[in-house]
Scaffold this motif. Sequence first.
Motif, mmCIF file in Angstrom:
data_model
loop_
_atom_site.group_PDB
_atom_site.id
_atom_site.type_symbol
_atom_site.label_atom_id
_atom_site.label_comp_id
_atom_site.label_asym_id
_atom_site.label_seq_id
_atom_site.Cartn_x
_atom_site.Cartn_y
_atom_site.Cartn_z
ATOM 1 N N TRP A 262 53.040 40.966 -52.633
ATOM 2 C CA TRP A 262 53.758 39.971 -53.418
ATOM 3 C C TRP A 262 53.113 38.593 -53.264
ATOM 4 C CZ3 TRP A 262 59.657 40.186 -54.162
ATOM 5 C CH2 TRP A 262 60.123 39.044 -54.812
ATOM 6 N N MET B 205 55.060 47.944 -54.861
ATOM 7 C CA MET B 205 55.046 46.641 -54.211
ATOM 8 C C MET B 205 55.184 46.860 -52.708
ATOM 9 S SD MET B 205 54.961 43.328 -55.096
ATOM 10 C CE MET B 205 55.609 43.234 -56.747
ATOM 11 N N LEU C 216 64.069 42.503 -53.919
ATOM 12 C CA LEU C 216 63.938 43.857 -54.470
ATOM 13 C C LEU C 216 64.229 43.855 -55.964
ATOM 14 C CD1 LEU C 216 63.587 46.909 -53.680
ATOM 15 C CD2 LEU C 216 66.060 46.960 -53.471
ATOM 16 N N ALA D 118 61.373 42.230 -57.877
ATOM 17 C CA ALA D 118 60.203 43.106 -57.960
ATOM 18 C C ALA D 118 60.377 44.143 -59.065
ATOM 19 C CB ALA D 118 59.959 43.792 -56.620
ATOM 20 N N TYR D 119 61.535 44.784 -59.102
ATOM 21 C CA TYR D 119 61.772 45.790 -60.141
ATOM 22 C C TYR D 119 61.856 45.157 -61.529
ATOM 23 C CZ TYR D 119 62.283 49.552 -56.765
ATOM 24 O OH TYR D 119 62.046 50.487 -55.789
ATOM 25 N N TYR E 198 58.957 50.096 -54.070
ATOM 26 C CA TYR E 198 59.016 48.934 -53.193
ATOM 27 C C TYR E 198 59.025 49.420 -51.754
ATOM 28 C CZ TYR E 198 60.769 44.251 -51.820
ATOM 29 O OH TYR E 198 60.920 42.995 -51.292
#
Length: 121
Positions: free
Chosen positions: A53, A80, A90, A93-94, A101
Motif C-alpha cells: 500500500w 494487497m 480493508l 483496499a477493496y 488483503y
Amino acid sequence: MASVLIVDDDPDIAMLVSHKLKAVGHDVAVEVDGEAGLAAIRRSHPDLVVLDWMMPRMNGLDVCAHVRAEPDIARTRILMLTAKAQEADLERAYTSGADGYMQKPFSPRDLAARVDQMLAG
C-alpha cells in the motif's frame, strides 16, 4: 505455474515473498514503487500482483484504481500486502480494486497458500 509481480518498496519483504513464491513454482518479478509496478503490469500482464500500500511515487490504492480502469489489465488479480490493519483500511483496499488483503507481518506459508487460492479462483 503462474506469473506473479511483487510491488513493494521494502527489499527484505520483496525478497522474502519472491523466494517463497519461486520455491512453489511461480515465475516472479519485482518492482520497487507504484509507478514502476503499474508499468510492469501494463507490459507483462501478470496473473497476480502482490501489492504494498505505502510506497513512493504511487501508492498501492492508486495502482489498484489504475489497473481496474484500464480494460487490457482490469482483470488482473491483486493481493494487497500491507501493514495497514484498520477495518477502514480493508474497506479502502477493496473499494480501490484489491481482490485480497493480507496484513504484515505475515507467514510466508500463508501467503503462498493465499496466492494459490487467488490464482485458482
